[in-house]
Design a protein around this motif. Structure first.
Motif, PDB file in Angstrom:
ATOM      1  N   THR A 130      42.044-117.057  17.383  1.00 45.53           N
ATOM      2  CA  THR A 130      41.359-115.868  17.381  1.00 45.53           C
ATOM      3  C   THR A 130      40.879-115.603  19.099  1.00 45.53           C
ATOM      4  O   THR A 130      40.862-116.535  19.607  1.00 45.53           O
ATOM      5  CB  THR A 130      40.281-115.658  16.416  1.00 45.53           C
ATOM      6  N   ARG A 131      40.758-114.545  19.325  1.00 48.77           N
ATOM      7  CA  ARG A 131      39.806-114.295  20.463  1.00 48.77           C
ATOM      8  C   ARG A 131      38.763-113.093  20.213  1.00 48.77           C
ATOM      9  O   ARG A 131      38.697-112.295  19.158  1.00 48.77           O
ATOM     10  CB  ARG A 131      40.732-113.577  21.351  1.00 48.77           C
ATOM     11  N   GLY A 132      37.670-112.916  21.185  1.00 42.94           N
ATOM     12  CA  GLY A 132      36.984-111.681  21.269  1.00 42.94           C
ATOM     13  C   GLY A 132      35.779-111.941  19.727  1.00 42.94           C
ATOM     14  O   GLY A 132      35.464-113.095  19.618  1.00 42.94           O
ATOM     15  N   THR A 133      35.716-110.823  19.380  1.00 42.02           N
ATOM     16  CA  THR A 133      34.616-110.928  18.461  1.00 42.02           C
ATOM     17  C   THR A 133      35.029-111.678  16.895  1.00 42.02           C
ATOM     18  O   THR A 133      34.312-112.469  16.454  1.00 42.02           O
ATOM     19  CB  THR A 133      34.484-109.461  17.816  1.00 42.02           C
ATOM     20  N   ALA A 134      36.457-111.767  16.756  1.00 39.15           N
ATOM     21  CA  ALA A 134      37.022-112.473  15.742  1.00 39.15           C
ATOM     22  C   ALA A 134      36.816-114.106  15.992  1.00 39.15           C
ATOM     23  O   ALA A 134      36.326-114.830  15.099  1.00 39.15           O
ATOM     24  CB  ALA A 134      38.456-112.399  15.495  1.00 39.15           C
ATOM     25  N   LEU A 135      36.942-114.354  17.320  1.00 38.82           N
ATOM     26  CA  LEU A 135      36.424-115.957  17.715  1.00 38.82           C
ATOM     27  C   LEU A 135      35.105-116.121  17.475  1.00 38.82           C
ATOM     28  O   LEU A 135      34.684-117.282  16.979  1.00 38.82           O
ATOM     29  CB  LEU A 135      36.918-116.132  19.177  1.00 38.82           C
ATOM     30  N   LEU A 136      34.162-115.199  17.864  1.00 35.98           N
ATOM     31  CA  LEU A 136      32.632-115.332  17.684  1.00 35.98           C
ATOM     32  C   LEU A 136      32.238-115.487  16.259  1.00 35.98           C
ATOM     33  O   LEU A 136      31.642-116.458  15.985  1.00 35.98           O
ATOM     34  CB  LEU A 136      31.802-113.997  18.094  1.00 35.98           C
ATOM     35  N   MET A 137      33.179-114.951  15.328  1.00 33.05           N
ATOM     36  CA  MET A 137      32.778-115.011  13.831  1.00 33.05           C
ATOM     37  C   MET A 137      33.219-116.123  13.249  1.00 33.05           C
ATOM     38  O   MET A 137      32.732-116.874  12.340  1.00 33.05           O
ATOM     39  CB  MET A 137      33.286-113.679  13.071  1.00 33.05           C
ATOM     40  N   THR A 138      34.467-116.577  13.998  1.00 32.86           N
ATOM     41  CA  THR A 138      35.104-117.891  13.587  1.00 32.86           C
ATOM     42  C   THR A 138      34.096-119.132  13.687  1.00 32.86           C
ATOM     43  O   THR A 138      33.800-120.126  12.960  1.00 32.86           O
ATOM     44  CB  THR A 138      36.305-118.221  13.900  1.00 32.86           C
ATOM     45  N   THR A 139      33.674-119.147  15.008  1.00 31.19           N
ATOM     46  CA  THR A 139      32.712-120.174  15.225  1.00 31.19           C
ATOM     47  C   THR A 139      31.387-120.290  14.569  1.00 31.19           C
ATOM     48  O   THR A 139      31.049-121.219  14.423  1.00 31.19           O
ATOM     49  CB  THR A 139      32.450-120.208  16.972  1.00 31.19           C
TER      50      THR A 139
END
Length: 355
Positions: A130-139
């Motif tokens: 993922t990237r962006g906001t999706a990456l933030l939520m994944t982490t």
């Protein structure tokens, strides 16, 4: 042929001499401030009480964790909220070693660093899809699940009661029971982590991470294995977070799931945001966070969280203005507006294409 992006053209001697003298002083002034801060940090136990020294040790731990977050957020352009997970992995590794009788500080630091790196390497394929906001939520999900696992796995982690540990020891000094001795140990760990991070940022991997932040699709089109290189950077960041976990156990002699919870992740992200892309400023941001939360919070009758909230808002609204000022100073100093992808990265790949 693969097109190249040339390095910025060298400025003429006339252009160099046209730079205002006060602008040419800025690098030296920054180095002077850094040297003064280091000297003050080393001398702190001789000029402050034990409580202030313990707060400074906490700030040093948070500084290494902020460097880990900065490597992803400020360098690679990956908005990670999950470094507290690898922080906890390193801390629990250290606590389990200490309870097993292995209290040697360097051994604990190495084991925690390796544990954080392995945990980051295992989760990197999932996170980097993922990237962006999706990456933030994944982490954020990784951090939450890790904290929940630590809370539920009572047989290993002690659950919400946590684990108490004996003091860390060094081969020559023995057990570090005084606050000053522990502070100097974690300060040395910070300097070591800073040196390793500086080497990473000056390596090819550091250039590629900056290139990914500037224009990831372009690097992929130039032939870089972007996912693998980002995974390597993510693993290095996890190693730094694991090392910070070992330092936390050395300072507190205790670890619980709360030490890897949302609050820790939030203040770490704030410290990295204050850093605005540089490791030195991230360390300063960690010091500012601990001062606002613990030092000034105690002076204002327990309003540390309110001060943290004000600091959050200040950073959010002031960063655009700070960036604008920095950009104007670069322009006045002869900045050329070359794109963010380092020329060394583009040039190396282009040379491979011509060969």
């Amino acid at each position: 042929m693969i097109p190249t992006v040339c390095a910025p053209p060298a400025r003429s001697a006339a252009a160099m001499t046209a730079v205002p003298l006060r602008l040419r002083w800025y690098p030296y002034a920054g180095k002077g401030v850094l040297a003064a801060a280091m000297a003050g940090g080393i001398a702190l136990p001789w000029i402050a009480d034990a409580y202030t020294v313990s707060l400074a040790a906490t700030a040093v731990v948070l500084a290494v964790l902020a460097m880990s977050t900065q490597l992803l957020v400020g360098v690679a352009g990956l908005p990670s909220f999950g470094q507290a997970a690898y922080f906890g992995v390193g801390a629990y590794t250290t606590a389990l070693l200490a309870r097993a009788g292995i209290t040697d500080g360097p051994v604990q630091l190495l084991a925690a660093t390796l544990a954080g790196a392995v945990a980051a390497a295992v989760t990197a394929p999932l996170v980097l899809r993922t990237r962006g906001t999706a990456l933030l939520m994944t982490t954020f999900a990784v951090q939450s699940l890790t904290a929940t696992a630590a809370s539920q796995w009572t047989a290993l982690t002690g659950g919400d009661d946590g684990l108490h540990t004996p003091p860390v020891s060094l081969p020559v000094a023995g057990a570090l029971t005084r606050a000053a001795a522990v502070y100097w140990w974690v300060l040395g760990c910070l300097l070591l982590a800073g040196a390793v991070t500086a080497l990473v940022l000056r390596s090819r991997l550091g250039l590629v991470l900056r290139g990914c932040a500037g224009h990831e699709p372009r690097l992929a089109a130039l032939g870089h294995p972007v996912q693998a290189e980002l995974a390597a950077g993510y693993t290095v960041a996890g190693a730094l977070a694991g090392a910070a976990g070992a330092m936390l156990v050395a300072v507190n002699r205790y670890i619980s799931p709360a030490d890897m919870g949302f609050d820790v992740a939030a203040v770490t992200f704030l410290a990295a945001a204050i850093g605005a892309g540089t490791m030195t400023a991230a360390v300063a941001g960690a010091a500012a966070v601990v001062a606002a939360r613990d030092l000034f919070g105690g002076m204002t009758g327990g309003h540390g969280h309110a001060l943290l909230g004000a600091l959050f808002l200040t950073v959010a609204y002031a960063r655009p203005a700070v960036r604008s000022v920095v950009a104007r100073r670069r322009d006045r100093a002869g900045g050329d507006g070359i794109p963010a992808i380092p020329a060394a990265v583009d040039g190396d790949v282009a040379a491979e294409g011509r060969s």
